[in-house]
Design an enzyme around this catalytic site. Structure first.
Site, PDB file in Angstrom:
ATOM      1  N   ASP A 381       0.858  -1.182   0.000  1.00 50.96           N
ATOM      2  CA  ASP A 381       0.000   0.000   0.000  1.00 50.96           C
ATOM      3  C   ASP A 381       0.896   1.234   0.000  1.00 50.96           C
ATOM      4  O   ASP A 381       1.613   1.502   0.970  1.00 50.96           O
ATOM      5  CB  ASP A 381      -0.897  -0.040   1.252  1.00 50.96           C
ATOM      6  CG  ASP A 381      -1.914   1.089   1.269  1.00 50.96           C
ATOM      7  OD1 ASP A 381      -1.755   2.062   0.498  1.00 50.96           O
ATOM      8  OD2 ASP A 381      -2.867   0.983   2.077  1.00 50.96           O
ATOM      9  N   HIS A 382       0.863   1.969  -1.085  1.00 55.27           N
ATOM     10  CA  HIS A 382       1.765   3.108  -1.239  1.00 55.27           C
ATOM     11  C   HIS A 382       1.492   4.213  -0.214  1.00 55.27           C
ATOM     12  O   HIS A 382       2.279   5.136  -0.048  1.00 55.27           O
ATOM     13  CB  HIS A 382       1.631   3.660  -2.673  1.00 55.27           C
ATOM     14  CG  HIS A 382       2.889   4.272  -3.212  1.00 55.27           C
ATOM     15  ND1 HIS A 382       3.787   4.950  -2.420  1.00 55.27           N
ATOM     16  CD2 HIS A 382       3.403   4.298  -4.472  1.00 55.27           C
ATOM     17  CE1 HIS A 382       4.788   5.381  -3.170  1.00 55.27           C
ATOM     18  NE2 HIS A 382       4.588   4.995  -4.423  1.00 55.27           N
ATOM     19  N   ARG A 383       0.394   4.105   0.479  1.00 58.42           N
ATOM     20  CA  ARG A 383       0.129   5.093   1.517  1.00 58.42           C
ATOM     21  C   ARG A 383       1.145   4.946   2.654  1.00 58.42           C
ATOM     22  O   ARG A 383       1.483   5.921   3.312  1.00 58.42           O
ATOM     23  CB  ARG A 383      -1.291   4.905   2.089  1.00 58.42           C
ATOM     24  CG  ARG A 383      -2.395   5.287   1.121  1.00 58.42           C
ATOM     25  CD  ARG A 383      -3.753   5.096   1.767  1.00 58.42           C
ATOM     26  NE  ARG A 383      -3.916   3.715   2.235  1.00 58.42           N
ATOM     27  CZ  ARG A 383      -4.899   3.311   3.039  1.00 58.42           C
ATOM     28  NH1 ARG A 383      -5.807   4.171   3.465  1.00 58.42           N
ATOM     29  NH2 ARG A 383      -4.979   2.047   3.410  1.00 58.42           N
TER      30      ARG A 383
END
Lengths: 409, 352
Positions: A381-383
């Protein structure tokens, strides 16, 4: 023979009207198209003209009476002609001929009609029902032939269908085709439904990126061969998965953000290593969680995973065994495929997918050699994670798997 | 800086014959006594048909019917001004125009009983099927007119629509296209004051519908739609211009339907008695009768004869209609594709 003028559908789909005023009385001579009565429907007050020239032999209703579509409104014929008793009956359940061609043909006697009706019913023809009622009958598994309609002119209404279906099982019938061809319809339920919800949740909440890499597992393969024999002696079936699991945990410990989740404005970094293992079943994907995986020995991990596989196959797994994961491993390689883009088991933020191990040509010390290669796909998850950190996680994982001795300890 | 008027417009209104049947000789089109009688006989025929069809719906002999009483001058005046080779694009209220263009009345009754075969245009009649969708037919007419132009034929296309239809996008696209490509097309807007129950004031803020033509660079004129001579004259001029390559015309025929919108409507709910009475005074049939009487074209004997003939003709067509065999329900499935698909076969089985 006297002509029975049945009250027609004077609007679009009206079923009854109220006689406001008679413009003629019994015994009157009338011309064709002369107004007989004013009738109020739910749309308007309309004048009803006579379809025939002749003498009014009978007016069937009083002013203020309600008349159903299909009931005899008036009988028109020669003076002195007798009116059949049937025509005097208020409720007329002859087949509805409605506002269509041929309505004016002289109606056969009641007996003839019922004969016709029976014969037609056998041939499956004279059933008068709207498509909606027909559809409902099909859904409720009701035969229209056995229903006598209470609608205008004996039309079978939806209510009629519902009434005659009581007690019978309602089999939902759906179309076996769409605009372009035949289809099967499978209900989205059970595991499939949960999977669908979970996947949708993951995709709509997380910013998913997948990195691919390949791992030289030649050494691991050799090691596993030795360990597998040892384990077999102790009754343990040892696959690659416990090795990969341990390697993952080692790398996870170096990259804490990989085992995390996002809650509002916070990233929750998990300090425990509960690792989910995706298992393919005929009903769908089930992911039991190996709790405290970092605390467990290789054989224990192997046993636990094997137990889960058995339980999952028998659908006897405890709900708690499916909860509390921080990271998931999905091994598609046992079936096939190399690289893919696994979707995280939300709210987890990362997932590791392993592909099929195959012998490949590789370059070692500038020489072409044959090595055993395992493709890996890592979705994050690039978050919470950037590509650099993801690559570092994968590098560590690869290094550990390529020097696997420490995994046995 | 410059501020100046770059364009000025005017909208003409044409009435040849007033409510008492008096005509302005300067404006009166060149029509022989025989032609005027023909027009009158057609008007009586279509009014007789309209009454009969309405009555038949109330007797359950046909389905929903769209009456046109009050719009006879508008429809006969226009069709009479055009040639058989011209292409007609009617809407649902144009049964009168249909009859005037030789479509058999029995087939019209057939159509209004739900049998689509009734709209199949007999050979050699250049009539398109009537449009039930509001304001969908105008672009077809323009396309047809363009085809005539490209083929260098002298035919014009003429299309009917109501005041309500002018609020549809297709109307504007059609007018624009007709303007840009200068096609031989006549747009006949039968402004009968109501789109079902919506009055013209709620339909457009323009003073006239005719003026909408000016925005698209085509000719526009408003005529007294209950004056058969005015309608005839305007359509004739528009057709002459179109044939000369001068492009399209929008004719607003100001009229009134003296009946309900359809057999399922009750116009009393949205129109006042007073208003109806005012328009009854302008009845197009009465008006022509007054003119003919004053000009010795009509006496009681002739009038009775015409009425009797019309009644006989209509009754004959009713008998033809009532002997038409019902269509086979299988036809619904048969003619969608050249060969029935499995799905259609299955659906066809369901109705058996």
């Amino acid at each position: 023979m006297a002509f029975e003028f049945k009250f027609p559908d004077v609007g679009e789909g009206i079923t009854e009207g109220t006689i406001v005023k008679w413009k003629v009385k019994q015994g009157d001579k009338v011309n064709s198209d002369q107004i007989l009565a004013e009738v109020e429907t739910d749309k308007a007050i309309v004048e009803i003209p006579s379809p025939k020239k002749g003498t009014i032999l009978k007016l069937n209703h009083k002013e203020g009476d309600t008349i159903n579509v299909g009931e005899v409104l008036a009988v028109i014929g020669e003076k002195g002609e007798k009116v059949s008793k049937k025509a005097l009956k208020k409720e007329d359940k002859k087949p509805y001929t409605g506002s269509v061609v041929g309505f004016l043909e002289e109606a056969p006697e009641e007996e003839e009609v019922s004969k016709l009706k029976k014969a037609d019913a056998k041939a499956g023809k004279s059933i008068i029902a709207a498509p909606k009622a027909r559809k409902l009958a099909k859904e409720l598994n009701v035969s229209l032939e056995n229903i006598s309609g209470t609608g205008p002119g004996g039309r079978i209404t939806e209510d009629d269908v519902k009434k005659s279906s009581s007690g019978k099982p309602a089999a939902k019938v759906t179309k076996k085709y769409d605009l372009f061809g035949y289809v099967d319809r499978v209900p989205l339920k059970g595991i499939r439904k949960i999977t669908a919800q979970k996947m949708r949740e993951a995709v709509s909440n997380a910013a998913l990126v997948t990195h691919h890499d390949h791992v030289d597992v030649t050494a691991l393969s050799d090691l596993r061969k030795i360990e597998k024999e040892k384990a077999a002696k102790k009754g343990v079936h040892l696959t690659y998965l416990p090795f990969i699991l341990r390697a993952t945990i080692k790398s996870l410990k170096k990259h804490p953000f990989v085992a995390s989740s996002v809650e509002g404005d916070e990233i929750i970094i998990k300090k425990y290593y509960n690792i989910g293992v995706a298992i393919d079943t005929p009903d769908g994907l089930i992911v039991p969680v190996v709790k405290g995986a970092d605390q467990k020995k290789l054989y224990d991990l192997a046993n636990e995973i094997n137990t889960y596989v058995e339980k999952v196959k028998k659908r006897k797994i405890d709900l708690m065994d499916l909860k509390g994961g921080v990271f998931t491993i999905t091994n598609i390689g046992v079936i096939g495929s190399t690289y893919f883009t696994p979707i995280v088991n939300y709210p987890e933020t990362c997932i590791l997918g392993t592909g099929r191990i195959e012998k490949k040509v590789a370059v070692r010390d500038d020489k072409i050699v044959i090595r055993k290669i395992m493709p890996i796909s890592f979705t994050y998850d690039h978050r919470v994670l950037d590509g650099a950190e993801a690559a570092r996680f994968m590098n560590d994982l690869r290094n550990i798997l390529e020097k696997p001795e420490s995994l046995v300890k | 800086m410059v501020k100046k008027v770059v364009e000025n417009f005017k909208v003409e209104y044409l009435q040849v014959m007033d409510e008492n049947g008096k005509v302005d000789k300067k404006l009166m089109p060149n029509l022989s006594a025989k032609q005027i009688k023909e027009m009158y006989e057609l008007m009586i025929l279509i009014r007789t048909f309209d009454d009969k069809a309405f009555s038949m719906q109330r007797q359950g002999r046909i389905g929903t019917y769209i009456c046109y009483k009050g719009q006879e001058a508008s429809q006969i005046g226009s069709t009479y001004a055009l040639n058989d080779k011209d292409w007609m694009f009617p809407m649902y209220r144009n049964t009168a125009a249909y009859i005037a263009r030789k479509h058999p009345m029995s087939m019209i009754l057939q159509y209004w009983s739900g049998d689509e075969r009734g709209l199949k245009s007999p050979d050699k009649l250049n009539n398109f099927p009537l449009s039930i969708g509001v304001g969908t037919q105008e672009p077809y007419a323009v396309g047809c007119a363009w085809a005539s132009k490209l083929k260098k034929e002298k035919n014009v296309s003429f299309v009917y629509f109501g005041d309500g239809g002018t609020s549809k996008g297709d109307f504007h696209e059609a007018l624009n296209f007709a303007g840009v490509f200068k096609v031989p097309c006549i747009f006949i807007c039968e402004n009968n004051q109501y789109a079902i129950s919506v009055p013209i004031k709620r339909q457009t803020n323009s003073e006239t519908i005719a003026q909408k033509a000016l925005a698209y660079g085509i000719a526009g004129i408003q005529v007294d739609g209950n004056d058969i001579f005015a309608v005839y004259k305007a359509v004739k001029e528009a057709a002459d211009n179109a044939r000369k390559g001068k492009g399209a015309t929008l004719i607003e025929s100001v009229t009134y339907r003296l009946c309900d919108h359809s057999t399922s409507d009750d116009a009393k709910r949205y129109r006042s008695d007073k208003e109806l009475k005012q328009w009854q005074k302008k009845d197009p049939v009465d008006r022509l009768e007054k003119y003919m009487k004053a000009n010795k074209l009509l006496n009681d004997k002739y009038k009775d004869e015409v009425a009797k003939k019309a009644k006989e003709k209509v009754e004959k067509e009713v008998r033809i209609f009532e002997n038409i065999k019902d269509p086979d329900p299988d036809d619904i499935f048969k003619f969608t594709f050249e060969e029935m698909t499995d799905e259609l076969k299955e659906q066809n089985e369901e109705i058996k």
